[in-house]
Design an enzyme around this catalytic site. Sequence first.
Site, PDB file in Angstrom:
ATOM      1  CD  GLU A   6     -35.632  15.862   2.809  1.00 44.65           C
ATOM      2  OE1 GLU A   6     -36.162  17.018   1.597  1.00 44.65           O
ATOM      3  OE2 GLU A   6     -36.690  15.912   3.392  1.00 44.65           O
TER       4      GLU A   6
ATOM      5  CG  ASP B  57     -38.621  13.086   2.577  1.00 41.98           C
ATOM      6  OD1 ASP B  57     -37.234  12.498   3.301  1.00 41.98           O
ATOM      7  OD2 ASP B  57     -39.699  13.293   2.969  1.00 41.98           O
TER       8      ASP B  57
END
Length: 361
Positions: A20, A315
């Site tokens: 992600e 992330d």
Amino acid sequence: MPETPVETGGQRGYLRIATEEAFATTEQIALYRELLEEPGVDPGFQSLMGFYINSTAERPRFIFENLQDLGDRRIAEMDARGIDRQVIGITAPGTHVLDRDRAVALARNANDELAAACSTHPDRFTGMAACAPQDPLQAAAEIDRAVSELGLRAVVYNSHVQGEYLDDQRFWPILEAAEALDVPIYLHPNTPPADMIQPMLRAGLDGAIFGFGVETGMHALRIITSGALDRFPRLQIILGHMGEALPFWLYRLDYMHQATVKSGRYEAMRPLRRGAVSEYLRENFIITNSGVAWPDAIDFTQRVMGVERVMYAMDFPYQCPVEEVEELDRMDMPLDAKRAFFQTNAERVFGLAQPVDGGRA
Ligand code: 1DF
Ligand code: MN
């Protein structure tokens, strides 16, 4: 004894694929700057991007600079954290805050840029396609182009579009395209829409700390309870942030969903073909641990969802301390489960046919 530094290349028996990871284009940031000047701008967008674009504090500066690099700087940051591969998508809120024409252009250009970077670094980058949901048929066509022609491996969908959700049949061409192309949709958080955000905003809870999870967890639930997955039963949806807490809710969701359907309380909540909410979560969703480097939560989610449906995400550049990688390396977990978490689930989900050493030995 000093710790062995994290390294890429699979020395621990697995590659680390972070799933992600975010980037931004120059065009996107210019469009965001314009939008922030407009009267009546969405309060969540104002709160989120008003901060990242304008703050002079250290963390937002690091994030803002790293978002805009798809080259050597990103590779160096990956090397420093032991990340073999990033699966990259346009940063939130992507195209979703723009008008139709700007959104279409941004998706197309961002997909071209990302695909070019992936071709330059095929052993380090995998791309997820943006689209412009403001025009669902065009979005489906762009997803097809991005997957079939550009080689992107998923769709990143930045949650609500000005308060509208994917369970609305207007958007189903997007679900249909992803299912037909056999690519997952990464349902990434957005700040809550204007009619949901105010109490969170007043408390500073609208962003990644809480508002993201509430908004996106609800979005996933709407997709399930609307019956959209009875229409697209093979569709795979990826949820970050430990499934936006849905695994922890699952018992209550199943109980209350069954009770609610049985009583006929809501027109919008009809019986589902496969019955329970949990059936859909386990068969149509894959969960990543983005933002949650917490072994107990990962262990619980593996037990609820199955080891095949929980995968690693960092992330970058929003939350990327190397200590989190080290903590996850140390998890008390059998090596085959750890390899599934860090590597092989992502290889399966994104269709990355690749040997264990990533072909980089
Ligand atoms: C933040 C977090 C921002 C995540 C993000 O995109 C994001 C943040 C704008 O901390 O403000 O993707 N995240 O996924 O946790
Ligand atoms: Mn994110």
